[in-house]
Structure formats: C-alpha cells, structure tokens
Design a protein around this motif. Structure first.
Motif, mmCIF file in Angstrom:
data_model
loop_
_atom_site.group_PDB
_atom_site.id
_atom_site.type_symbol
_atom_site.label_atom_id
_atom_site.label_comp_id
_atom_site.label_asym_id
_atom_site.label_seq_id
_atom_site.Cartn_x
_atom_site.Cartn_y
_atom_site.Cartn_z
ATOM 1 N N THR A 4 0.850 -1.187 0.000
ATOM 2 C CA THR A 4 0.000 0.000 0.000
ATOM 3 C C THR A 4 0.883 1.233 0.000
ATOM 4 O O THR A 4 1.833 1.321 0.777
ATOM 5 N N PHE A 5 0.564 2.156 -0.895
ATOM 6 C CA PHE A 5 1.220 3.462 -0.915
ATOM 7 C C PHE A 5 0.213 4.503 -0.464
ATOM 8 O O PHE A 5 -0.947 4.479 -0.883
ATOM 9 N N LYS A 6 0.644 5.443 0.371
ATOM 10 C CA LYS A 6 -0.121 6.656 0.642
ATOM 11 C C LYS A 6 0.249 7.624 -0.478
ATOM 12 O O LYS A 6 1.426 7.751 -0.828
ATOM 13 N N ILE A 7 -0.752 8.308 -1.031
ATOM 14 C CA ILE A 7 -0.505 9.172 -2.188
ATOM 15 C C ILE A 7 -1.094 10.555 -1.958
ATOM 16 O O ILE A 7 -2.260 10.690 -1.579
ATOM 17 N N ASP A 8 -0.272 11.570 -2.182
ATOM 18 C CA ASP A 8 -0.710 12.967 -2.150
ATOM 19 C C ASP A 8 -0.971 13.430 -3.572
ATOM 20 O O ASP A 8 -0.297 12.998 -4.503
ATOM 21 N N GLY A 9 -1.929 14.332 -3.697
ATOM 22 C CA GLY A 9 -2.176 14.941 -4.995
ATOM 23 C C GLY A 9 -3.439 14.443 -5.681
ATOM 24 O O GLY A 9 -3.796 14.959 -6.736
ATOM 25 N N MET A 10 -4.089 13.445 -5.115
ATOM 26 C CA MET A 10 -5.356 12.986 -5.705
ATOM 27 C C MET A 10 -6.464 13.923 -5.246
ATOM 28 O O MET A 10 -6.641 14.133 -4.049
ATOM 29 N N THR A 11 -7.197 14.474 -6.201
ATOM 30 C CA THR A 11 -8.264 15.411 -5.851
ATOM 31 C C THR A 11 -9.639 14.967 -6.332
ATOM 32 O O THR A 11 -10.639 15.560 -5.944
ATOM 33 N N CYS A 12 -9.679 13.921 -7.179
ATOM 34 C CA CYS A 12 -10.963 13.516 -7.733
ATOM 35 C C CYS A 12 -10.902 12.050 -8.186
ATOM 36 O O CYS A 12 -9.840 11.426 -8.173
ATOM 37 N N GLY A 13 -12.047 11.558 -8.604
ATOM 38 C CA GLY A 13 -12.110 10.188 -9.096
ATOM 39 C C GLY A 13 -11.258 9.972 -10.332
ATOM 40 O O GLY A 13 -10.739 8.881 -10.555
ATOM 41 N N GLY A 14 -11.087 11.006 -11.130
ATOM 42 C CA GLY A 14 -10.239 10.898 -12.315
ATOM 43 C C GLY A 14 -8.790 10.656 -11.938
ATOM 44 O O GLY A 14 -8.077 9.892 -12.599
ATOM 45 N N CYS A 15 -8.349 11.291 -10.851
ATOM 46 C CA CYS A 15 -6.983 11.074 -10.359
ATOM 47 C C CYS A 15 -6.815 9.622 -9.924
ATOM 48 O O CYS A 15 -5.812 8.978 -10.258
ATOM 49 N N ALA A 16 -7.783 9.127 -9.176
ATOM 50 C CA ALA A 16 -7.718 7.743 -8.705
ATOM 51 C C ALA A 16 -7.683 6.785 -9.886
ATOM 52 O O ALA A 16 -6.927 5.813 -9.901
ATOM 53 N N SER A 17 -8.476 7.066 -10.893
ATOM 54 C CA SER A 17 -8.504 6.234 -12.098
ATOM 55 C C SER A 17 -7.163 6.269 -12.825
ATOM 56 O O SER A 17 -6.679 5.240 -13.294
ATOM 57 N N SER A 18 -6.564 7.442 -12.894
ATOM 58 C CA SER A 18 -5.252 7.572 -13.546
ATOM 59 C C SER A 18 -4.194 6.743 -12.833
ATOM 60 O O SER A 18 -3.388 6.063 -13.473
ATOM 61 N N ILE A 19 -4.206 6.791 -11.511
ATOM 62 C CA ILE A 19 -3.229 6.020 -10.748
ATOM 63 C C ILE A 19 -3.466 4.528 -10.933
ATOM 64 O O ILE A 19 -2.520 3.755 -11.093
ATOM 65 N N ARG A 20 -4.720 4.116 -10.946
ATOM 66 C CA ARG A 20 -5.031 2.702 -11.172
ATOM 67 C C ARG A 20 -4.521 2.250 -12.538
ATOM 68 O O ARG A 20 -3.947 1.174 -12.672
ATOM 69 N N LYS A 21 -4.667 3.087 -13.548
ATOM 70 C CA LYS A 21 -4.164 2.744 -14.882
ATOM 71 C C LYS A 21 -2.642 2.627 -14.890
ATOM 72 O O LYS A 21 -2.082 1.739 -15.536
ATOM 73 N N VAL A 22 -1.968 3.524 -14.179
ATOM 74 C CA VAL A 22 -0.508 3.466 -14.075
ATOM 75 C C VAL A 22 -0.099 2.146 -13.423
ATOM 76 O O VAL A 22 0.811 1.459 -13.894
ATOM 77 N N LEU A 23 -0.777 1.789 -12.342
ATOM 78 C CA LEU A 23 -0.454 0.539 -11.645
ATOM 79 C C LEU A 23 -0.716 -0.670 -12.538
ATOM 80 O O LEU A 23 0.113 -1.576 -12.619
ATOM 81 N N ASP A 24 -1.860 -0.682 -13.201
ATOM 82 C CA ASP A 24 -2.211 -1.812 -14.066
ATOM 83 C C ASP A 24 -1.220 -1.987 -15.215
ATOM 84 O O ASP A 24 -1.062 -3.084 -15.728
ATOM 85 N N ALA A 25 -0.558 -0.913 -15.608
ATOM 86 C CA ALA A 25 0.390 -0.973 -16.728
ATOM 87 C C ALA A 25 1.759 -1.521 -16.319
ATOM 88 O O ALA A 25 2.577 -1.837 -17.188
ATOM 89 N N GLN A 26 2.004 -1.654 -15.014
ATOM 90 C CA GLN A 26 3.309 -2.128 -14.547
ATOM 91 C C GLN A 26 3.370 -3.657 -14.619
ATOM 92 O O GLN A 26 2.443 -4.329 -14.177
ATOM 93 N N PRO A 27 4.442 -4.211 -15.162
ATOM 94 C CA PRO A 27 4.572 -5.665 -15.227
ATOM 95 C C PRO A 27 4.523 -6.277 -13.822
ATOM 96 O O PRO A 27 5.148 -5.768 -12.896
ATOM 97 N N GLY A 28 3.728 -7.324 -13.683
ATOM 98 C CA GLY A 28 3.656 -8.033 -12.415
ATOM 99 C C GLY A 28 2.696 -7.453 -11.406
ATOM 100 O O GLY A 28 2.515 -8.024 -10.334
ATOM 101 N N VAL A 29 2.059 -6.317 -11.709
ATOM 102 C CA VAL A 29 1.095 -5.720 -10.787
ATOM 103 C C VAL A 29 -0.298 -6.258 -11.105
ATOM 104 O O VAL A 29 -0.725 -6.255 -12.258
ATOM 105 N N THR A 30 -0.985 -6.723 -10.063
ATOM 106 C CA THR A 30 -2.357 -7.227 -10.213
ATOM 107 C C THR A 30 -3.200 -6.685 -9.063
ATOM 108 O O THR A 30 -2.681 -6.301 -8.022
#
Length: 68
Positions: free
Chosen positions: A4-30
């Motif tokens: 689990t990472f604590k993350i600063d800078g998320m202000t909306c659902g779009g931010c959360a979605s962007s971070i989820r996409k970044v995570l999903d794009a990393q090899p080995g992340v599920t």
C-alpha cells in the motif's frame, strides 16, 4: 506480495482512475485498487518482475507524490 502506498495529490475520481491505470500498466502488478478518500493505492505485485521503487517512480512520473 501486497503493498500500500499513501498518495498525495489525488483530488478527484479521475486522479484515482489515472493512478489505477498506471499501476495496471506495470509488469507483475495485479489487483490494483485506489481509494480516493483514504489517499491510498493497494496492489499485489511480483517483485521479480517489477521492483517496488519502479512502481513508485511510475506513480510520481504521473504527477502524484508517494508519501513515505
């Protein structure tokens, strides 16, 4: 392995979605989940495929701050 990472800078659902996409794009992340209210990203990852530091860097490259 789960992390689990604590993350600063998320202000909306779009931010959360962007971070989820970044995570999903990393090899080995599920199973990435991003909780806007808690300012957290939780995910399972295979450290043999992608080191934790690389995942953190990808989030920071997307414009968010990972809190130590």
């Amino acid at each position: 392995m789960q992390h689990t990472f604590k993350i600063d800078g998320m202000t909306c659902g779009g931010c959360a979605s962007s971070i989820r996409k970044v995570l999903d794009a990393q090899p080995g992340v599920t199973g990435a989940e991003v909780d806007l209210a808690a300012a957290e990203a939780r995910f399972d990852y295979d450290p043999a495929q992608t080191p934790l530091a690389s995942i953190q860097q990808a989030i920071e490259d997307a414009g968010y701050d990972v809190v130590a």
